[in-house]
Design an enzyme around this catalytic site. Sequence first.
Site, PDB file in Angstrom:
ATOM      1  N   SER A 102      18.458 -15.856  56.198  1.00  0.00           N
ATOM      2  CA  SER A 102      19.587 -14.926  56.127  1.00  0.00           C
ATOM      3  C   SER A 102      19.590 -13.984  57.326  1.00  0.00           C
ATOM      4  O   SER A 102      18.534 -13.641  57.856  1.00  0.00           O
ATOM      5  CB  SER A 102      19.463 -14.087  54.834  1.00  0.00           C
TER       6      SER A 102
ATOM      7  N   TYR B 244      14.028  -8.488  49.266  1.00  0.00           N
ATOM      8  CA  TYR B 244      14.717  -9.780  49.450  1.00  0.00           C
ATOM      9  C   TYR B 244      14.637 -10.201  50.918  1.00  0.00           C
ATOM     10  O   TYR B 244      14.203 -11.316  51.229  1.00  0.00           O
ATOM     11  CB  TYR B 244      16.188  -9.681  49.010  1.00  0.00           C
TER      12      TYR B 244
ATOM     13  N   LYS C 259      12.546 -13.416  52.991  1.00  0.00           N
ATOM     14  CA  LYS C 259      13.127 -14.371  53.937  1.00  0.00           C
ATOM     15  C   LYS C 259      12.325 -14.362  55.244  1.00  0.00           C
ATOM     16  O   LYS C 259      11.978 -15.409  55.793  1.00  0.00           O
ATOM     17  CB  LYS C 259      14.598 -14.040  54.218  1.00  0.00           C
TER      18      LYS C 259
HETATM   19  C1  WQD Z   1      29.856  -7.089  52.680  1.00  0.00           C
HETATM   20  C2  WQD Z   1      30.610  -5.823  53.051  1.00  0.00           C
HETATM   21  C3  WQD Z   1      29.744  -3.849  51.991  1.00  0.00           C
HETATM   22  C4  WQD Z   1      30.823  -5.083  47.898  1.00  0.00           C
HETATM   23  C5  WQD Z   1      24.387  -9.450  51.555  1.00  0.00           C
HETATM   24  C6  WQD Z   1      22.950  -9.789  51.815  1.00  0.00           C
HETATM   25  C7  WQD Z   1      22.865 -11.066  52.589  1.00  0.00           C
HETATM   26  C8  WQD Z   1      23.601 -12.137  51.842  1.00  0.00           C
HETATM   27  C9  WQD Z   1      25.068 -11.733  51.706  1.00  0.00           C
HETATM   28  C10 WQD Z   1      22.215 -13.330  50.291  1.00  0.00           C
HETATM   29  C11 WQD Z   1      29.690  -4.628  53.298  1.00  0.00           C
HETATM   30  C12 WQD Z   1      31.169  -4.134  51.497  1.00  0.00           C
HETATM   31  C13 WQD Z   1      30.640  -5.051  49.275  1.00  0.00           C
HETATM   32  C14 WQD Z   1      31.695  -4.148  47.278  1.00  0.00           C
HETATM   33  C15 WQD Z   1      32.181  -3.208  49.435  1.00  0.00           C
HETATM   34  N1  WQD Z   1      23.041 -12.316  50.556  1.00  0.00           N
HETATM   35  N2  WQD Z   1      31.313  -4.136  50.026  1.00  0.00           N
HETATM   36  N3  WQD Z   1      32.339  -3.247  48.084  1.00  0.00           N
HETATM   37  O1  WQD Z   1      25.647  -6.764  52.211  1.00  0.00           O
HETATM   38  O2  WQD Z   1      26.687  -7.983  54.203  1.00  0.00           O
HETATM   39  O3  WQD Z   1      25.027  -9.170  52.774  1.00  0.00           O
HETATM   40  O4  WQD Z   1      25.073 -10.513  50.937  1.00  0.00           O
HETATM   41  O5  WQD Z   1      21.920 -14.221  51.038  1.00  0.00           O
HETATM   42  O6  WQD Z   1      21.522 -11.439  52.743  1.00  0.00           O
HETATM   43  O7  WQD Z   1      22.376  -8.772  52.600  1.00  0.00           O
HETATM   44  O8  WQD Z   1      27.294  -8.675  51.875  1.00  0.00           O
HETATM   45  O9  WQD Z   1      29.248  -8.971  50.411  1.00  0.00           O
HETATM   46  O10 WQD Z   1      27.440  -7.336  49.699  1.00  0.00           O
HETATM   47  O11 WQD Z   1      28.948  -6.761  51.609  1.00  0.00           O
HETATM   48  O12 WQD Z   1      32.786  -2.370  50.129  1.00  0.00           O
HETATM   49  O13 WQD Z   1      31.894  -4.117  46.020  1.00  0.00           O
HETATM   50  O14 WQD Z   1      31.454  -5.448  51.955  1.00  0.00           O
HETATM   51  O15 WQD Z   1      29.554  -2.450  52.190  1.00  0.00           O
HETATM   52  O16 WQD Z   1      30.263  -3.854  54.336  1.00  0.00           O
HETATM   53  P1  WQD Z   1      26.163  -8.023  52.807  1.00  0.00           P
HETATM   54  P2  WQD Z   1      28.228  -7.956  50.799  1.00  0.00           P
END
Ligand code: WQD
Length: 330
Positions: A124, A148, A152
Site C-alpha cells: 500500500s 496497518y 505492510k
Molecule cells: C480518502 C480521502 C479522507 C472518508 C486508506 C488507507 C490505504 C488504503 C485506502 C487499505 C481522504 C477523505 C474519507 C470519509 C472523507 N487502505 N474521506 N470522508 O485514507 O487515502 O487510504 O484507504 O489498503 O492504505 O490508508 O483512503 O478513502 O479513507 O480517504 O472526507 O468518510 O477521503 O480524508 O482525504 P485513504 P480513504
Amino acid sequence: MRILVSGGLGFIGSHTVVELLNHKHEVVIIDNLYNSQISTLHKIERISGKKPAFYELDATDYEALENVFQSYDFDGIIHFAGYKAVGESVRKPLEYYYNNLVSTINLAKLAVINQVPKFIFSSSATVYGDGTSPFNESMPLLERTNPYGETKAMSERILTDATKANPGLNVVLLRYFNPIGAHPSGLIGEVPNGIPNNLMPYVTQVAKGLREKLNVFGNDYDTIDGTGVRDYIHVVDLAQGHVAALEANISGVEAVNLGTGKGTSVLEIIQAFEQENNIKIPYEIVSRRPGDIAVSYADTTKAKNLLQWEAKLNIKDMVRDAWHFESNLK
Ligand code: WQD
C-alpha cells in the site's frame, strides 16, 4: 500458469481472479471469509465462465496451507489476505501484527519449500508515510504511521530478506494507491463491514440512502479546494496490474506503484459522482481525520517500464461503476 490467490474473494482479490481467468491462468483461491462472502465465488463464475478451486482457510494456519500445497504445483502466489482498516489497526495492533505478518511468513515459507518462483504482495502507498507526492519506489519507507501501515512495511522487508536468502524466489511488492470502483458487470465490488472507513463506499451508501450525509474530513489542507487529494485507481485497472506483474520477467524483489499518477480531491470526487450518476450527495465539512495526509499520488514510471502497464480508466468510469455495483447490491 497455476496461481494461488490468498484473500481471493475480497474486493481487490476477486477482481484480480477475474482478470487472471480472462488471461487463461488457472486459479486456486484461499479465503477465511472474514471480510468477504462465498457468493463472490459464484459471481466470479458468472463473469468469467470458470469456477476456480476454493478452500476456506486462514492463511495464519500453516498446516491448512501446507495441505493445499500438497495438492497443487503453483507457478505463482498473489497474497491479498490481511486486515486493512487503518483505524481498527490502532485499536487492535496485536491482531494486525499477528494476522498480517504470520500469513505473509507462512506463504513465503511455503513458496520457498515448494520452489514457487513468483510471489506478488498486496502492499500500500501507506508505506510512504507522510512524504511528498509524487511518491516513487526509491523513497524511504515510513518512519511511523499506524500498525496497518507498519504491517505492510514489515511484510515488504520480510519478503525482501527472503528473496536475498532464496534466489529462486522473485517478489513484486505492489503499492496500491486508492482503489475504487467495481467490475462493470455490477456483480462484484466493495462490500465494507459496518460503517465504511473509505470515501467511495461511504459516498455510494449516501447515494443509496443508507447514510444521511458524507462527512468531509477537513477543507483546510493546502490543496486545490482544501480537501484531501488522493490517486484513485479503478479496481479493474489495479487487477490488470497484478496480471502484468505476474507475467513480467522479474528477478529478485521489486516495489512497484499501482496508481494513475493523478490526484483528485474529495470535493472533485463528490462532483464527479453527482454529475455521472445524476444523484445529489449531501455533505458536511467536519474536522480533519487524525493521521490523514493532504496529498498522495503516484509516480507511475516504474510500472510503465517494468510491467508495461498503466491505468486506462478515469474518475468518471470509477464513480459510475461504483454506483452501478452499489445500486445492484441487495
Ligand atoms: C480518502 C480521502 C479522507 C472518508 C486508506 C488507507 C490505504 C488504503 C485506502 C487499505 C481522504 C477523505 C474519507 C470519509 C472523507 N487502505 N474521506 N470522508 O485514507 O487515502 O487510504 O484507504 O489498503 O492504505 O490508508 O483512503 O478513502 O479513507 O480517504 O472526507 O468518510 O477521503 O480524508 O482525504 P485513504 P480513504
